[in-house]
Design a protein around this motif. Sequence first.
Motif, PDB file in Angstrom:
ATOM      1  N   ASN A 122       0.821  -1.210   0.000  1.00  9.68           N
ATOM      2  CA  ASN A 122       0.000   0.000   0.000  1.00  9.68           C
ATOM      3  C   ASN A 122       0.850   1.253   0.000  1.00  9.68           C
ATOM      4  O   ASN A 122       0.631   2.171  -0.810  1.00  9.68           O
ATOM      5  CB  ASN A 122      -0.938  -0.019   1.219  1.00  9.68           C
ATOM      6  CG  ASN A 122      -1.683   1.271   1.430  1.00  9.68           C
ATOM      7  OD1 ASN A 122      -1.284   2.086   2.261  1.00  9.68           O
ATOM      8  ND2 ASN A 122      -2.752   1.470   0.704  1.00  9.68           N
ATOM      9  N   LEU A 123       1.823   1.319   0.871  1.00  7.28           N
ATOM     10  CA  LEU A 123       2.666   2.512   0.960  1.00  7.28           C
ATOM     11  C   LEU A 123       3.533   2.686  -0.284  1.00  7.28           C
ATOM     12  O   LEU A 123       3.731   3.810  -0.759  1.00  7.28           O
ATOM     13  CB  LEU A 123       3.538   2.466   2.219  1.00  7.28           C
ATOM     14  CG  LEU A 123       2.796   2.592   3.549  1.00  7.28           C
ATOM     15  CD1 LEU A 123       3.757   2.428   4.717  1.00  7.28           C
ATOM     16  CD2 LEU A 123       2.042   3.906   3.646  1.00  7.28           C
ATOM     17  N   THR A 124       4.021   1.581  -0.828  1.00  8.30           N
ATOM     18  CA  THR A 124       4.856   1.666  -2.034  1.00  8.30           C
ATOM     19  C   THR A 124       4.042   2.137  -3.229  1.00  8.30           C
ATOM     20  O   THR A 124       4.415   3.102  -3.912  1.00  8.30           O
ATOM     21  CB  THR A 124       5.500   0.295  -2.336  1.00  8.30           C
ATOM     22  OG1 THR A 124       6.295  -0.096  -1.208  1.00  8.30           O
ATOM     23  CG2 THR A 124       6.366   0.358  -3.577  1.00  8.30           C
ATOM     24  N   LEU A 125       2.923   1.472  -3.495  1.00  8.85           N
ATOM     25  CA  LEU A 125       2.104   1.850  -4.656  1.00  8.85           C
ATOM     26  C   LEU A 125       1.465   3.223  -4.465  1.00  8.85           C
ATOM     27  O   LEU A 125       1.349   4.002  -5.417  1.00  8.85           O
ATOM     28  CB  LEU A 125       1.048   0.780  -4.940  1.00  8.85           C
ATOM     29  CG  LEU A 125       1.598  -0.587  -5.365  1.00  8.85           C
ATOM     30  CD1 LEU A 125       0.458  -1.585  -5.562  1.00  8.85           C
ATOM     31  CD2 LEU A 125       2.446  -0.478  -6.620  1.00  8.85           C
ATOM     32  N   GLY A 126       1.075   3.541  -3.227  1.00 12.70           N
ATOM     33  CA  GLY A 126       0.525   4.864  -2.955  1.00 12.70           C
ATOM     34  C   GLY A 126       1.548   5.961  -3.198  1.00 12.70           C
ATOM     35  O   GLY A 126       1.229   7.016  -3.742  1.00 12.70           O
ATOM     36  N   SER A 127       2.790   5.704  -2.807  1.00  8.66           N
ATOM     37  CA  SER A 127       3.858   6.679  -3.032  1.00  8.66           C
ATOM     38  C   SER A 127       4.170   6.834  -4.518  1.00  8.66           C
ATOM     39  O   SER A 127       4.434   7.949  -4.995  1.00  8.66           O
ATOM     40  CB  SER A 127       5.123   6.276  -2.263  1.00  8.66           C
ATOM     41  OG  SER A 127       4.880   6.328  -0.876  1.00  8.66           O
ATOM     42  N   ALA A 144       7.449  11.563   1.490  1.00  4.42           N
ATOM     43  CA  ALA A 144       6.155  12.074   1.956  1.00  4.42           C
ATOM     44  C   ALA A 144       5.129  10.968   2.160  1.00  4.42           C
ATOM     45  O   ALA A 144       4.317  11.034   3.087  1.00  4.42           O
ATOM     46  CB  ALA A 144       5.612  13.089   0.952  1.00  4.42           C
ATOM     47  N   GLY A 145       5.145   9.958   1.302  1.00  2.00           N
ATOM     48  CA  GLY A 145       4.088   8.951   1.320  1.00  2.00           C
ATOM     49  C   GLY A 145       4.413   7.662   2.029  1.00  2.00           C
ATOM     50  O   GLY A 145       3.528   6.844   2.258  1.00  2.00           O
ATOM     51  N   MET A 146       5.678   7.460   2.388  1.00  2.00           N
ATOM     52  CA  MET A 146       6.028   6.197   3.027  1.00  2.00           C
ATOM     53  C   MET A 146       6.730   6.400   4.368  1.00  2.00           C
ATOM     54  O   MET A 146       6.310   5.835   5.372  1.00  2.00           O
ATOM     55  CB  MET A 146       6.918   5.365   2.098  1.00  2.00           C
ATOM     56  CG  MET A 146       7.261   4.008   2.672  1.00  2.00           C
ATOM     57  SD  MET A 146       8.316   3.032   1.611  1.00  2.00           S
ATOM     58  CE  MET A 146       7.163   2.489   0.375  1.00  2.00           C
ATOM     59  N   MET A 147       7.781   7.173   4.372  1.00  2.00           N
ATOM     60  CA  MET A 147       8.626   7.266   5.557  1.00  2.00           C
ATOM     61  C   MET A 147       7.878   7.700   6.828  1.00  2.00           C
ATOM     62  O   MET A 147       8.090   7.105   7.881  1.00  2.00           O
ATOM     63  CB  MET A 147       9.820   8.194   5.288  1.00  2.00           C
ATOM     64  CG  MET A 147      10.724   7.706   4.163  1.00  2.00           C
ATOM     65  SD  MET A 147      11.126   5.937   4.214  1.00  2.00           S
ATOM     66  CE  MET A 147      12.179   5.878   5.620  1.00  2.00           C
ATOM     67  N   PRO A 148       6.972   8.687   6.767  1.00  2.00           N
ATOM     68  CA  PRO A 148       6.313   9.117   8.008  1.00  2.00           C
ATOM     69  C   PRO A 148       5.358   8.070   8.579  1.00  2.00           C
ATOM     70  O   PRO A 148       4.920   8.185   9.712  1.00  2.00           O
ATOM     71  CB  PRO A 148       5.523  10.362   7.600  1.00  2.00           C
ATOM     72  CG  PRO A 148       6.004  10.749   6.263  1.00  2.00           C
ATOM     73  CD  PRO A 148       6.627   9.551   5.646  1.00  2.00           C
ATOM     74  N   PHE A 149       5.039   7.041   7.806  1.00  2.00           N
ATOM     75  CA  PHE A 149       3.967   6.135   8.200  1.00  2.00           C
ATOM     76  C   PHE A 149       4.434   4.798   8.757  1.00  2.00           C
ATOM     77  O   PHE A 149       3.613   4.017   9.227  1.00  2.00           O
ATOM     78  CB  PHE A 149       3.025   5.907   7.018  1.00  2.00           C
ATOM     79  CG  PHE A 149       2.359   7.177   6.583  1.00  2.00           C
ATOM     80  CD1 PHE A 149       1.293   7.690   7.292  1.00  2.00           C
ATOM     81  CD2 PHE A 149       2.832   7.880   5.491  1.00  2.00           C
ATOM     82  CE1 PHE A 149       0.689   8.880   6.914  1.00  2.00           C
ATOM     83  CE2 PHE A 149       2.237   9.061   5.101  1.00  2.00           C
ATOM     84  CZ  PHE A 149       1.163   9.567   5.815  1.00  2.00           C
ATOM     85  N   TRP A 150       5.716   4.488   8.703  1.00  2.00           N
ATOM     86  CA  TRP A 150       6.151   3.170   9.154  1.00  2.00           C
ATOM     87  C   TRP A 150       5.956   2.972  10.645  1.00  2.00           C
ATOM     88  O   TRP A 150       5.438   1.931  11.069  1.00  2.00           O
ATOM     89  CB  TRP A 150       7.581   2.861   8.727  1.00  2.00           C
ATOM     90  CG  TRP A 150       7.553   2.243   7.370  1.00  2.00           C
ATOM     91  CD1 TRP A 150       8.001   2.796   6.214  1.00  2.00           C
ATOM     92  CD2 TRP A 150       6.985   0.981   7.006  1.00  2.00           C
ATOM     93  NE1 TRP A 150       7.750   1.951   5.155  1.00  2.00           N
ATOM     94  CE2 TRP A 150       7.132   0.826   5.615  1.00  2.00           C
ATOM     95  CE3 TRP A 150       6.357  -0.031   7.707  1.00  2.00           C
ATOM     96  CZ2 TRP A 150       6.684  -0.293   4.926  1.00  2.00           C
ATOM     97  CZ3 TRP A 150       5.909  -1.152   7.030  1.00  2.00           C
ATOM     98  CH2 TRP A 150       6.080  -1.266   5.654  1.00  2.00           C
ATOM     99  N   LEU A 151       6.327   3.924  11.459  1.00  3.32           N
ATOM    100  CA  LEU A 151       6.162   3.762  12.904  1.00  3.32           C
ATOM    101  C   LEU A 151       4.682   3.670  13.261  1.00  3.32           C
ATOM    102  O   LEU A 151       4.273   2.780  14.015  1.00  3.32           O
ATOM    103  CB  LEU A 151       6.830   4.908  13.661  1.00  3.32           C
ATOM    104  CG  LEU A 151       6.673   4.852  15.180  1.00  3.32           C
ATOM    105  CD1 LEU A 151       7.284   3.569  15.745  1.00  3.32           C
ATOM    106  CD2 LEU A 151       7.309   6.073  15.824  1.00  3.32           C
TER     107      LEU A 151
END
Length: 178
Positions: A122-127, A144-151
């Motif tokens: 999801n994060l990869t394709l969304g980014s 913007a689309g992946m890094m802030p969301f992992w934690l």
Amino acid sequence: MKISAQSICQVAIFAAIIAICAQIRMPLVGGIPFTLQTTGVALAGVVLGSKKGVVAVLIYILLGAVGLPVFTSMTGGVGIIFGPTGGFILTFPLIALAAGIGARKTNVAHWAIWIILGVAINLTLGSLWLAFERQIPLEAAFAAGMMPFWLTSLIQIAIVITAGKTLRYALIKARINI
């Protein structure tokens, strides 16, 4: 194929849960807000299984696409799906599918691996969609689309596993087919 009224109600309830989770948000730098949508999506897969979980997510997306205000900040319409966050929304069914596949086993580590896989896709394709839609470099889109969301995703996965196990157990105990 015969569909029970119970299954229809379960799917509808989870589509509503996802819509409610979409309204619980925190804005982040980069324009993509942190929401509990993915928690609701993964929970649908864990509790309902992969098939009904995906159907619940698809109904949620369809409701938003036709203009009902179910997306984040009470928005709806195809403009949202074709906007910067559209890639994330359109890949939500993959999270529910992965979570449902993981929930077929009783091993919590198995659940976590499958949910993490769904979130990663999801994060990869969304980014990638974000980079395409905003015409920005891939590095900027991933920042913007992946890094802030992992934690936050790892925290949400822990919530999904805990709540999902509890809900599945309660439904089984109540003799409700899932």
